[in-house]
Design a protein around this motif. Sequence first.
Motif, PDB file in Angstrom:
ATOM      1  N   ALA A  14       0.290 -13.434  16.269  1.00  0.00           N
ATOM      2  CA  ALA A  14       0.291 -12.114  16.880  1.00  0.00           C
ATOM      3  C   ALA A  14       1.001 -12.130  18.215  1.00  0.00           C
ATOM      4  CB  ALA A  14      -1.145 -11.611  17.053  1.00  0.00           C
ATOM      5  N   PRO A 183       3.854  -7.068  13.691  1.00  0.00           N
ATOM      6  CA  PRO A 183       3.804  -7.066  12.229  1.00  0.00           C
ATOM      7  C   PRO A 183       2.783  -6.083  11.664  1.00  0.00           C
ATOM      8  CG  PRO A 183       3.949  -9.299  13.033  1.00  0.00           C
ATOM      9  CD  PRO A 183       3.721  -8.435  14.236  1.00  0.00           C
ATOM     10  N   ALA A 184       1.788  -5.725  12.463  1.00  0.00           N
ATOM     11  CA  ALA A 184       0.774  -4.773  12.001  1.00  0.00           C
ATOM     12  C   ALA A 184       1.234  -3.329  12.112  1.00  0.00           C
ATOM     13  CB  ALA A 184      -0.517  -4.961  12.794  1.00  0.00           C
ATOM     14  N   THR A 185       2.216  -3.051  12.963  1.00  0.00           N
ATOM     15  CA  THR A 185       2.642  -1.670  13.186  1.00  0.00           C
ATOM     16  C   THR A 185       4.035  -1.366  12.661  1.00  0.00           C
ATOM     17  OG1 THR A 185       3.538  -2.157  15.399  1.00  0.00           O
ATOM     18  CG2 THR A 185       1.213  -1.530  15.260  1.00  0.00           C
ATOM     19  N   GLY A 188       4.282  -0.621   6.243  1.00  0.00           N
ATOM     20  CA  GLY A 188       3.560  -1.228   5.135  1.00  0.00           C
ATOM     21  C   GLY A 188       4.460  -1.858   4.097  1.00  0.00           C
ATOM     22  N   TRP A 189       3.884  -2.085   2.925  1.00  0.00           N
ATOM     23  CA  TRP A 189       4.609  -2.690   1.808  1.00  0.00           C
ATOM     24  C   TRP A 189       5.617  -1.666   1.301  1.00  0.00           C
ATOM     25  CZ3 TRP A 189       4.338  -7.508  -0.579  1.00  0.00           C
ATOM     26  CH2 TRP A 189       4.966  -7.623  -1.816  1.00  0.00           C
ATOM     27  N   ALA A 222       3.767 -13.100   9.326  1.00  0.00           N
ATOM     28  CA  ALA A 222       2.603 -12.308   9.725  1.00  0.00           C
ATOM     29  C   ALA A 222       2.601 -10.954   9.030  1.00  0.00           C
ATOM     30  CB  ALA A 222       2.585 -12.135  11.240  1.00  0.00           C
ATOM     31  N   TRP A 223       3.792 -10.374   8.848  1.00  0.00           N
ATOM     32  CA  TRP A 223       3.876  -9.112   8.088  1.00  0.00           C
ATOM     33  C   TRP A 223       3.463  -9.337   6.641  1.00  0.00           C
ATOM     34  CZ3 TRP A 223       7.026  -7.690   3.903  1.00  0.00           C
ATOM     35  CH2 TRP A 223       6.947  -6.343   3.543  1.00  0.00           C
ATOM     36  N   ASP A 225       1.629 -11.610   5.264  1.00  0.00           N
ATOM     37  CA  ASP A 225       0.241 -12.013   5.081  1.00  0.00           C
ATOM     38  C   ASP A 225      -0.727 -10.830   5.125  1.00  0.00           C
ATOM     39  OD1 ASP A 225       0.840 -14.650   4.677  1.00  0.00           O
ATOM     40  OD2 ASP A 225       0.452 -15.275   6.742  1.00  0.00           O
ATOM     41  N   ARG A 226      -0.246  -9.680   5.522  1.00  0.00           N
ATOM     42  CA  ARG A 226      -1.081  -8.480   5.430  1.00  0.00           C
ATOM     43  C   ARG A 226      -1.340  -8.094   3.976  1.00  0.00           C
ATOM     44  NH1 ARG A 226       2.249  -4.065   8.452  1.00  0.00           N
ATOM     45  NH2 ARG A 226       0.686  -2.763   7.405  1.00  0.00           N
ATOM     46  N   PHE A 227      -0.498  -8.551   3.051  1.00  0.00           N
ATOM     47  CA  PHE A 227      -0.527  -8.018   1.686  1.00  0.00           C
ATOM     48  C   PHE A 227      -0.900  -9.047   0.620  1.00  0.00           C
ATOM     49  CE2 PHE A 227       2.863  -6.010   4.228  1.00  0.00           C
ATOM     50  CZ  PHE A 227       2.279  -4.769   4.387  1.00  0.00           C
ATOM     51  N   ASP A 229      -3.271 -12.269  -0.583  1.00  0.00           N
ATOM     52  CA  ASP A 229      -4.488 -12.993  -0.232  1.00  0.00           C
ATOM     53  C   ASP A 229      -4.308 -14.487  -0.481  1.00  0.00           C
ATOM     54  OD1 ASP A 229      -4.899 -13.479  -2.958  1.00  0.00           O
ATOM     55  OD2 ASP A 229      -6.339 -11.838  -3.194  1.00  0.00           O
TER      56      ASP A 229
END
Length: 525
Positions: A14, A183-185, A188-189, A222-223, A225-227, A229
Amino acid sequence: MRTKAMAAVIGMLAALCSAAPGAAHAASSADRAQYAAASVYEAEDATVFHGTVDSDHLGFTGTGFVNSANESGAYVEFAVDRPAAGPATLALRYSNGTASARAAGVGVNGTAAPAPDFGPTTDWDTWAVARSPVTLRAGRNLIRVTATTAGGLPDLDSLTVADQQGTDWADAMADSTMHRYTPATVGGWSYPVALYMMGQYQLAQRTADPVRRAALIAYVKAWADRFVDASGHIANSFTSLDSMMPGQVMIALYRETGQTKYGLAAKQIHDRLLPGAGYPTTPDGGFWHADSADRADQLWSDGTFMADPFMAQYGKYVGDSARSFDIATQQLVVYASHLQQANGLMKHAYDASKSASWADPATGLAPEYWCRAVGWYGVAATEILDLIPADHPRRAQLTAIVRNLVRGMAAYQDPASGRWFQVVDKGGSAGNWTETSCSAMFTQTIDTAIARGYVPRDTYQSAVTAGRAGVLDRISLHSDGLTYLTTTSVGTNVGDYTYYVNRPQATNDMHGLGAFLYFAAGAGG
């Protein structure tokens, strides 16, 4: 002097991703070959007021870095010689292991210049770059970086000075995007965000500095890994080709890390497109653009990029090579059999049922050549030719398609700007405009076709040279030290001429940013 304790951060990834405007800068020799040479000035050779030259941290260049006193007014002054007056970019390499930005002023020959943002960099061993656009005079220039708060300056390692033609725009764009979004903002996918991530991955692949390379990849990881598991599952039903394009990021990370979860994530998408898996096709085997009533029986040129390079990459880097290569090449051939016209270009779409509102009742074709759709096909086809074996049975057929496509692209290039129009073949029509993302894609496609020997250099090199200049005219560094890429069409469905030319023209749209990074890679990317 300040205490150099590691800043409190949520986590290394992050922090790397939120570092402003990015992590340690170092352009590879391949990058530099594309642009004019830049001059590097080490901070330890500069004039230092209230500071020391230290070497007790990792990652610095030269023999050390400048550690300023914790006070307002401490400064480092560089003497920069320039052969001619003109605009330039200052790139200051620094580290800031605190949790907040270090404010500073920049003076050029006694005149204030735009102040860079020296944001946090995780710790004092991690380096970033802050940029400032300035105008320099011929001869000697004094560039002073002065602390404006009691915290003093960040550690300063070096100053790189380049004229506007010498700016490494791909590096600067990546830094700017990582500054604007974590990467959180960032989104999305979706295929536009994944396009950007693949562009940044390509930049990382040709970056020599291992610290810089790791930071670029950490952002992409990091982006992703949001999607996905830990077991490699992605919670997506994959009912459209657009939704499958981010699978390229999974393959890239599988190559990079060797982690099984990324290979399994890619397999989930790969298996969705296998014969008998249920993804619908036209009677001759072309994948529908989406498994939905409003996309039934439709082949869009866009779709070739969304699914086909993924399949070829899977065959090259993951497995199931023969079947994956066969699927990727078959799709390109089927799509071209409907979409490629006598002028070499691809119509935006084809409806096998001929029932869509935009479909010609006799041919099933869309009415126009939308530029980015044509670009998608070109980028997909040239990449797949790089991935498949030299003796693949469809190589000659695909090469002929690319050769024909390049002929059409070159024929419709705008001679005034070097770019291509939103509706490719109607440059002189009212309201039409040159679009940035497709111009980057067309330039890259022609450049690659020349480099691979598909088309003659003496016929098409001028198109690449003009296209490259035209795209670079659309990017600039603003006073905030960030890049701005203009005039990119937002996402677009199939329509008529009026629909296309009235699409919003966006700045820093992900379609444009990603296409630019692909373009910056050149034929060797």
